[in-house]
Design a protein around this motif. Structure first.
Motif, PDB file in Angstrom:
ATOM      1  N   ARG A  38       0.837  -1.201   0.000  1.00 58.65           N
ATOM      2  CA  ARG A  38       0.000   0.000   0.000  1.00 58.65           C
ATOM      3  C   ARG A  38       0.871   1.249   0.000  1.00 58.65           C
ATOM      4  NH1 ARG A  38      -4.960   1.762   4.130  1.00 58.65           N
ATOM      5  NH2 ARG A  38      -5.529   3.645   2.970  1.00 58.65           N
ATOM      6  N   SER A 111      -8.225   2.642  -6.636  1.00 55.69           N
ATOM      7  CA  SER A 111      -9.516   2.738  -5.963  1.00 55.69           C
ATOM      8  C   SER A 111     -10.611   2.795  -7.016  1.00 55.69           C
ATOM      9  CB  SER A 111      -9.570   3.992  -5.089  1.00 55.69           C
ATOM     10  OG  SER A 111      -9.688   5.155  -5.899  1.00 55.69           O
ATOM     11  N   TRP A 112     -11.867   2.774  -6.540  1.00 52.73           N
ATOM     12  CA  TRP A 112     -12.985   2.851  -7.480  1.00 52.73           C
ATOM     13  C   TRP A 112     -12.983   4.180  -8.221  1.00 52.73           C
ATOM     14  CZ3 TRP A 112     -14.706  -1.806  -7.954  1.00 52.73           C
ATOM     15  CH2 TRP A 112     -14.745  -2.657  -6.858  1.00 52.73           C
ATOM     16  N   GLU A 115      -7.855   6.362  -8.005  1.00 58.73           N
ATOM     17  CA  GLU A 115      -6.694   6.795  -7.230  1.00 58.73           C
ATOM     18  C   GLU A 115      -5.762   5.608  -6.995  1.00 58.73           C
ATOM     19  OE1 GLU A 115      -9.326   9.916  -4.530  1.00 58.73           O
ATOM     20  OE2 GLU A 115      -9.141   7.794  -4.020  1.00 58.73           O
ATOM     21  N   LEU A 117      -3.729   3.172  -4.986  1.00 62.35           N
ATOM     22  CA  LEU A 117      -3.702   2.650  -3.624  1.00 62.35           C
ATOM     23  C   LEU A 117      -2.382   1.973  -3.293  1.00 62.35           C
ATOM     24  CD1 LEU A 117      -7.238   0.985  -3.450  1.00 62.35           C
ATOM     25  CD2 LEU A 117      -6.578   3.232  -2.576  1.00 62.35           C
ATOM     26  N   ALA A 151      -9.495  -2.686  -2.830  1.00 62.89           N
ATOM     27  CA  ALA A 151     -10.262  -1.453  -3.016  1.00 62.89           C
ATOM     28  C   ALA A 151     -11.569  -1.491  -2.230  1.00 62.89           C
ATOM     29  CB  ALA A 151     -10.544  -1.232  -4.505  1.00 62.89           C
ATOM     30  N   PHE A 154     -10.708  -0.929   1.485  1.00 62.77           N
ATOM     31  CA  PHE A 154     -10.391   0.466   1.761  1.00 62.77           C
ATOM     32  C   PHE A 154     -11.651   1.337   1.697  1.00 62.77           C
ATOM     33  CE2 PHE A 154      -5.658   0.254   0.331  1.00 62.77           C
ATOM     34  CZ  PHE A 154      -5.421  -0.643   1.356  1.00 62.77           C
ATOM     35  N   LYS A 155     -12.571   0.995   0.808  1.00 62.97           N
ATOM     36  CA  LYS A 155     -13.814   1.761   0.705  1.00 62.97           C
ATOM     37  C   LYS A 155     -14.619   1.627   1.989  1.00 62.97           C
ATOM     38  CE  LYS A 155     -17.927   2.292  -2.218  1.00 62.97           C
ATOM     39  NZ  LYS A 155     -18.669   1.762  -3.399  1.00 62.97           N
ATOM     40  N   ASP A 158     -13.061   3.830   4.596  1.00 61.37           N
ATOM     41  CA  ASP A 158     -13.410   5.234   4.400  1.00 61.37           C
ATOM     42  C   ASP A 158     -14.808   5.530   4.923  1.00 61.37           C
ATOM     43  OD1 ASP A 158     -10.978   5.699   3.236  1.00 61.37           O
ATOM     44  OD2 ASP A 158     -11.714   5.566   1.168  1.00 61.37           O
TER      45      ASP A 158
END
Length: 340
Positions: A38, A111-112, A115, A117, A151, A154-155, A158
């Motif tokens: 990461r 990321s979705w 971005e 990661l 992803a 991580f979502k 967030d």
């Protein structure tokens, strides 16, 4: 030969699935080291490693500007280099002076929203024979699958760490600024999904204040509102950014502490109870663990019962349980009740 049904169940967490997927990458291209890392600031940190020499492990960190990954992302996106020394982009990378790298494969994790990661990469000390079209396709597919899982994880992180102010106003208690009962239910649903994926534990806690005996000082009065805000601020100081806190009733607060074990949960509950007592706040407290095999809804229910029993015990109600009751029979959660 029959395969046990348990071997067909979904992986319980991202941490459980990554070793298996890196093992598949090793079967496709037998490099010495496969890693998922990461990106955070100027550091690239290993999330999972499959190293035949056991030199690189999860948690190891490398300067991002020195890596091969930063170079290939700028030029190729996804890179297959059977001979890193023959590749003009990779040949003079600083990391090659610290680690012998003859062959390299790198795949970006996004990321979705697109971005960056981190990356998935494989390295081998010597050059390797040319990779076949089938090898390249399988590596890309497995790497994209790893990217999807990371992803998604991580979502969820967030969503859990998003501050209460960005939640819909209908979910907010306007007096304290905390999530209300509806916001608490939304939080529990989000957390349950995340905890199941991660296989993590958590602690649920219920706190209910003793309302003033004088009705003039009760609900709606300035003094009572000030007391509720004092308690809200006190509880906020005892939870972390990733934890949950809500006002779920006129005098009731709910807390959720993520990633704590039984001992840590008991200690946190003790500290909160002592802080309320030191502030002169009279309240009933109850907490229970949501273990990996249980559910948040069940932990909250047990914590609520323990909190209610603690208040009955404090009021001297005949037959009420003692204030320090062990876990309830038949439940897989640990917790206690406390009167303050």
């Amino acid at each position: 030969m029959k395969v046990p049904i348990d071997a067909m169940l979904p992986y319980a967490s991202l941490q459980e699935s990554l070793p298996a997927l890196l093992g598949c990458l090793r079967l496709v291209v037998p490099m010495r080291l496969w890693m998922v890392g990461r990106l955070a600031g100027s550091s690239w940190t290993v999330i999972q490693a499959d190293d035949t020499q056991d030199r690189v492990r999860a948690g190891d960190s490398f300067p991002w500007p020195d890596t091969l990954c930063i170079r290939v992302l700028e030029h190729y996106g996804c890179c297959f280099a059977e001979d890193a020394a023959a590749n003009p982009v990779l040949a003079d990378a600083p990391v090659r002076s610290a680690i012998p790298i003859g062959a390299y494969i790198g795949y970006p994790m996004l990321s979705w929203r697109g971005e960056l990661l981190g990356t998935i990469c494989g390295v081998h000390p010597e050059p390797m024979p040319p990779f076949s079209a089938a090898q390249r396709q399988l590596v890309k597919t497995i790497s994209r699958t790893i990217n999807t899982l990371v992803a998604h994880s991580f979502k969820l992180d967030d969503q859990r760490s998003a501050p209460a102010r960005v939640r819909p106003p209908a979910n907010i208690d306007h007096l304290t600024g905390l999530p209300n009962q509806h916001g608490w239910q939304v939080l529990l649903e989000e957390e349950e999904a995340a905890l199941k994926q991660e296989g993590a534990d958590a602690m649920a806690m219920m706190v209910e204040l003793n309302e003033p005996e004088n009705s003039a000082d009760g609900a709606g009065s300035v003094d009572w509102d000030n007391t509720l805000n004092r308690v809200a601020h006190l509880l906020k100081s005892h939870v972390r950014e990733q934890d949950g806190l809500a006002r779920v009733g006129p005098a009731r607060f709910a807390l959720l502490l993520r990633g704590v074990n039984v001992r840590q949960g008991d200690h946190a509950a003790e500290k909160i109870g002592q802080a309320l007592a030191d502030a002169g706040i009279r309240a009933g407290l109850g907490h229970a663990m949501r273990l990996a095999s249980g559910s948040l809804a069940n932990a909250v229910r047990i914590a609520d019962i323990r909190m209610y029993n603690a208040k009955l015990g404090a009021a001297g109600v005949p037959g009420a349980p003692a204030a320090q009751t062990a876990q309830m029979p038949g439940e897989g959660d640990s917790g206690h009740q406390r009167k303050v």
